[in-house]
Scaffold this active site. Structure first.
Site, short mmCIF file in Angstrom:
data_model
loop_
_atom_site.label_atom_id
_atom_site.label_comp_id
_atom_site.label_asym_id
_atom_site.label_seq_id
_atom_site.Cartn_x
_atom_site.Cartn_y
_atom_site.Cartn_z
CE1 TYR A 18 44.97 39.48 38.80
CE2 TYR A 18 46.50 37.88 37.88
CZ TYR A 18 45.86 39.10 37.81
OH TYR A 18 46.11 39.94 36.74
CB THR A 41 49.62 49.15 36.03
OG1 THR A 41 49.68 47.90 36.76
CG2 THR A 41 49.79 48.87 34.55
#
Length: 277
Positions: free
Chosen positions: A148, A183
């Site tokens: 990531y 989120t």
């Protein structure tokens, strides 16, 4: 005059919050996502102001077609927001080549293709803004998020060079570096986990667990993040990088301090490697 936005990953999280903030500011938004059903309510609520666009940012041909369609429909793209993305957890040894390539396609090659596609239109008008949604993980990395962070580091490097290239052409670049926001990033089915090896249970195991446990409890408010993004874009001199959230501010500040201290402790050796005068 209202702006025309193209926002990827718009069906949830930061993407949806940015769409809502832009609409509230009176702008027009093309909200792009792989699955657009989650945008039906916004399209219905704001006819003529929000349009949904099916788009997989890793499909280069689809990227070109989508940008051309937006330009033909609205005449321009004022703001591109490269937001589509997902999380992946795993040690370097646990992460397969395919997993690494997939996250690079999504976080680097997709945004790069969209950026290349919009730039000719922005250059002709000598105006526009490109917003790259990276992460505080685009500044520093820690165990378990190598793939990531590698993808976000890469996007930040590309974007820093891009900013210098397009500034004389009237185009802004804004790199947004959120911390932990509420989120769906860490939700069930959203966060990819590489197959675990016992050797990394001590270092990566806690990261796997903490990300899952944080879902729905993160301190950051996506609506406030979107408002901050608009404020930065509207500034006379926007920042190149915009960290968001107290956790991001603290972590990035601490990382900068540690980097400076490390450099100072090794500066003599660093400077000893040139040819003698």
């Amino acid at each position: 005059m209202s702006r025309v936005w193209l926002v990827t990953g718009a069906s949830s999280g930061f993407g949806r919050a940015i769409v809502e903030a832009a609409v509230a500011a009176g702008d027009v938004v093309v909200a792009a996502a792989r699955r657009t059903a989650a945008l039906d309510d916004l399209v219905a609520a704001y006819p003529g102001q929000v349009a949904a666009q099916t788009l997989d940012v890793t499909d280069a041909a689809a990227v070109e077609a989508a940008v051309q369609e937006v330009v033909e429909r609205h005449g321009r793209i004022d703001v591109l927001v490269n937001n589509a993305g997902r999380g992946i957890v795993g040690a370097v040894e646990e992460t397969t080549d395919q997993e690494l390539r997939e996250v690079m396609d999504l976080h680097l090659f997709g945004p790069a293709a969209l950026t290349r596609a919009v730039l000719p239109h922005m250059r002709r008008r000598r105006s526009g803004a490109i917003v790259q949604m990276t992460s505080m993980g685009g500044r520093f990395a820690f165990a378990g998020v190598s793939a990531y962070c590698a993808s976000k580091f890469a996007l930040e490097g590309l974007s820093e060079a891009l900013a210098a290239e397009v500034a004389p052409l009237g185009i802004k670049v804004l790199i947004v570096e959120p911390g932990a926001f509420r989120t769906g990033f860490a939700g069930a089915g959203a966060l990819h986990r590489s197959a675990a090896l016992p050797a990394y249970e001590e270092t990566v195991g806690p990261v796997r667990a903490s990300l899952s446990e944080s879902d729905g409890k993160q301190p950051g408010d996506p609506a406030k993040a979107a408002a901050a993004l608009l404020t930065a874009l509207d500034a006379e001199h926007p920042p190149l990088r915009l960290p968001l959230g107290n956790d991001a501010a603290d972590a990035i500040s601490g990382h900068l301090d540690a980097s400076r201290a490390e450099f100072a402790s090794w500066e003599k050796l660093i400077r000893s490697t040139d040819f003698d005068a």
